[in-house]
Design a protein around this motif. Structure first.
Motif, short mmCIF file in Angstrom:
data_model
loop_
_atom_site.label_atom_id
_atom_site.label_comp_id
_atom_site.label_asym_id
_atom_site.label_seq_id
_atom_site.Cartn_x
_atom_site.Cartn_y
_atom_site.Cartn_z
N ALA A 47 0.85 -1.19 0.00
CA ALA A 47 0.00 0.00 0.00
C ALA A 47 0.88 1.24 0.00
CB ALA A 47 -0.92 0.00 1.21
N SER A 48 0.73 2.04 -1.02
CA SER A 48 1.52 3.27 -1.09
C SER A 48 0.56 4.43 -1.35
CB SER A 48 2.59 3.19 -2.18
OG SER A 48 1.96 3.07 -3.43
N SER A 49 0.84 5.54 -0.71
CA SER A 49 -0.02 6.71 -0.91
C SER A 49 0.42 7.43 -2.18
CB SER A 49 0.06 7.64 0.29
OG SER A 49 1.38 8.09 0.46
N PRO A 50 -0.52 7.95 -2.92
CA PRO A 50 -0.16 8.65 -4.17
C PRO A 50 0.54 9.97 -3.83
CG PRO A 50 -2.50 8.85 -3.75
CD PRO A 50 -1.96 7.92 -2.71
#
Length: 162
Positions: free
Chosen positions: A9-12
């Motif tokens: 999970a990576s934040s934009p």
């Protein structure tokens, strides 16, 4: 059996390029606008006396009355000093300045004047009259200065029929 794989999970990333461009343009515009928006104030004194108090006859009470028909300069002792009719449809501020300079030469310690204004006089004429009675441009030792005339200006309504 199946295995579930979790995706990382990576934040934009935030794209703030448009906001930074706006700030780069907006900040200098606001800073430049501050220089040009200066407000000048003129201190005024409104005439009024305590009950039972009367001015002494020896004291010069200089009054400049501005009405649609012209300008009248008077004092409490001698009455009307000079009447300046309209010149080419405009108030004669040059004549008013010369009259006030001659009065100031005779009474150099006097600093107050009452400016009576008729109800038909517009705001710009009032401000020009106030500037005229307060000071005038003069040259002293090759320097242009504002010479003092009557800086303590009191406003009053001109009496009808003047």
């Amino acid at each position: 059996m199946r295995r579930r794989h979790r995706r990382a999970a990576s934040s934009p990333e935030l794209d703030i390029t448009a906001f930074l461009n706006l700030m780069i343009v907006l900040v200098p515009v606001l800073l430049l606008g501050m220089v040009f928006s200066q407000i000048r104030t003129i201190e005024l004194q409104f005439p009024g006396m305590e009950s039972g108090e009367a001015p002494s006859a020896e004291q010069l009470r200089l009054v400049v009355t501005i009405i649609p028909g012209g300008i009248e300069v008077s004092d409490s002792e001698r009455g009307v000093i000079r009447t300046l009719p309209l010149r080419e449809g405009e108030q004669d501020f040059a004549g008013l300045l010369e009259t006030l300079k001659s009065i100031k030469a005779r009474v150099p310690d006097k600093t107050d004047v009452v400016l009576e204004v008729g109800p038909e006089i517009d705001y710009q004429t009032l401000v020009t009259a106030m500037d005229t009675v307060r000071s005038y441009p003069a040259v002293v030792a090759a320097s242009k200065i504002e010479a003092e005339l009557f800086p303590d200006v009191a406003l009053a309504d001109a009496m009808e029929g003047t």
